[in-house]
Motif scaffolding. Structure first.
Motif, PDB file in Angstrom:
ATOM      1  N   GLN A  42       5.255  -9.912  43.761  1.00 34.08           N
ATOM      2  CA  GLN A  42       4.935  -8.571  43.058  1.00 34.08           C
ATOM      3  C   GLN A  42       5.482  -8.710  41.593  1.00 34.08           C
ATOM      4  O   GLN A  42       4.903  -8.273  40.533  1.00 34.08           O
ATOM      5  CB  GLN A  42       4.663  -7.573  43.673  1.00 34.08           C
ATOM      6  N   LYS A  44       9.157 -10.205  36.344  1.00 32.48           N
ATOM      7  CA  LYS A  44       7.532 -10.540  36.685  1.00 32.48           C
ATOM      8  C   LYS A  44       7.663 -11.307  38.181  1.00 32.48           C
ATOM      9  O   LYS A  44       8.739 -11.897  38.366  1.00 32.48           O
ATOM     10  CB  LYS A  44       6.800 -11.637  36.043  1.00 32.48           C
ATOM     11  N   THR A  64       0.196 -12.912  39.620  1.00 36.70           N
ATOM     12  CA  THR A  64      -0.309 -11.730  38.541  1.00 36.70           C
ATOM     13  C   THR A  64      -0.781 -10.763  39.601  1.00 36.70           C
ATOM     14  O   THR A  64      -0.775 -10.877  40.753  1.00 36.70           O
ATOM     15  CB  THR A  64      -1.741 -12.489  37.682  1.00 36.70           C
ATOM     16  N   ASP A  80      -3.740  -9.427  39.641  1.00 38.00           N
ATOM     17  CA  ASP A  80      -4.941  -9.559  40.527  1.00 38.00           C
ATOM     18  C   ASP A  80      -4.590 -10.505  41.628  1.00 38.00           C
ATOM     19  O   ASP A  80      -4.964 -10.313  42.788  1.00 38.00           O
ATOM     20  CB  ASP A  80      -5.997 -10.246  39.590  1.00 38.00           C
ATOM     21  N   GLU A  81      -3.803 -11.349  41.254  1.00 41.86           N
ATOM     22  CA  GLU A  81      -3.419 -12.283  42.597  1.00 41.86           C
ATOM     23  C   GLU A  81      -2.805 -11.502  43.775  1.00 41.86           C
ATOM     24  O   GLU A  81      -3.153 -11.593  44.949  1.00 41.86           O
ATOM     25  CB  GLU A  81      -2.634 -13.468  42.264  1.00 41.86           C
TER      26      GLU A  81
END
Ligand code: HEC
Length: 252
Positions: free
Chosen positions: A159, A192, A196, A198-199
């Motif tokens: 995440q 990061k 992503t 959404d993933e």
């Protein structure tokens, strides 16, 4: 009247208790689907890789999971079971010492077989996605729906690190015109994860789907059986009606 009030109180007591139990954070809703085998398989993979090290689902067996999810036994043992002394028919237990775990984390990691029913699927889905940076906590993270949780953010590599822009503010504050949240959690662009947003949401959907399956493996069967039961009752109704007519025809 008094009895009715009392009866109503008992009827709604569990709902009231649930409503009061939350931390006030808006839960994101999730619609699990046990017929989506691909999602359940991915969920099992995440669970075994990221959760089974600390948690057990000890009311469940590897074999049942493999059979229900359509995973061949040898692939299950090779790729999803990391305890090499375990056998396919074993319960999905965990060897972590409960007392030591309590010292490390402040609380022993609870069994997760039924957690989606105890906490609710929406709660679980929100919980897994709302770890955020908080230097005041021992692991440097806190959680929106489980304040001061003892569990580290084990999915940080996927995440990334979320930062809370509401600090000290009101989590639920919304723009009166658009209804959008005024502040919230955002992944720090400097830190990061490999997924992503959404993933990661999809991965957490799969994980919650798997834990929801785990809490009620016979759900699909139950729902299918329910349809047959209704069909049977419908057919039976015709005969019951004919029988009733036969019995009452002399009376009328
Ligand atoms: C490093 C060990 C560790 C790992 C790995 C871990 N957890 Fe935890 N988890 C804990 C501990 C410790 C607690 C208890 C926290 C507390 O009560 O403050 C906990 C609590 C929870 C709870 C709250 C249970 C409840 O009802 O109180 C859930 C849900 C949960 N974990 C899910 C997961 C999932 C899903 C994963 C995999 C993505 C995972 N955990 C991985 C240590 C871990």
């Amino acid at each position: 009247m008094k009895t009715i009030t009392l009866a109503l109180l008992f009827l709604f007591a569990p709902v009231l208790a649930l409503a009061a139990g939350g931390s006030g954070y808006d839960l994101d809703s999730v619609d699990t689907d046990h017929s989506d085998k691909a999602s359940l398989q991915r969920g099992a993979k995440y669970y075994q890789n990221y959760c089974a090290g600390c948690h057990a689902t000890s009311f469940q067996r590897y074999e049942r999971v493999a059979d229900d999810l359509g995973i061949p036994h040898d692939l299950m043992m090779e790729n999803l079971v990391f305890d090499k002394s375990a056998r396919i028919g074993d319960l999905m237990t965990n060897n972590m010492d409960q007392k030591e775990a309590k010292e490390w984390f402040g609380a022993a990691p609870p069994d997760l077989t039924l957690v989606s029913r105890v906490r609710g699927e929406d709660w679980l889905y929100t919980y897994l996605r709302t770890f955020y940076e908080d230097p005041k906590r021992p692991w440097g993270v806190n959680n929106k729906v489980f304040p001061d949780v003892g569990m580290p953010h084990v999915l940080m590599e996927l995440q990334g690190v979320q930062v809370d822009s509401c600090v000290g503010g009101d989590d639920t504050a919304r723009d009166p015109l658009t209804g959008e949240k005024l502040c919230g959690l955002k992944v720090d662009p400097e830190r990061k994860g490999s997924m992503t947003v959404d993933e990661f949401d999809q991965a957490m959907y799969d994980l919650v789907n798997f834990l929801s399956y785990s809490a009620e493996p016979m759900k699909m069967e139950r729902q299918q059986l329910g349809i047959y039961v209704f069909l049977f009752l419908l057919v039976f109704l015709v005969f019951a009606y004919l029988l009733k007519r036969e019995y009452w025809k002399d009376v009328h």
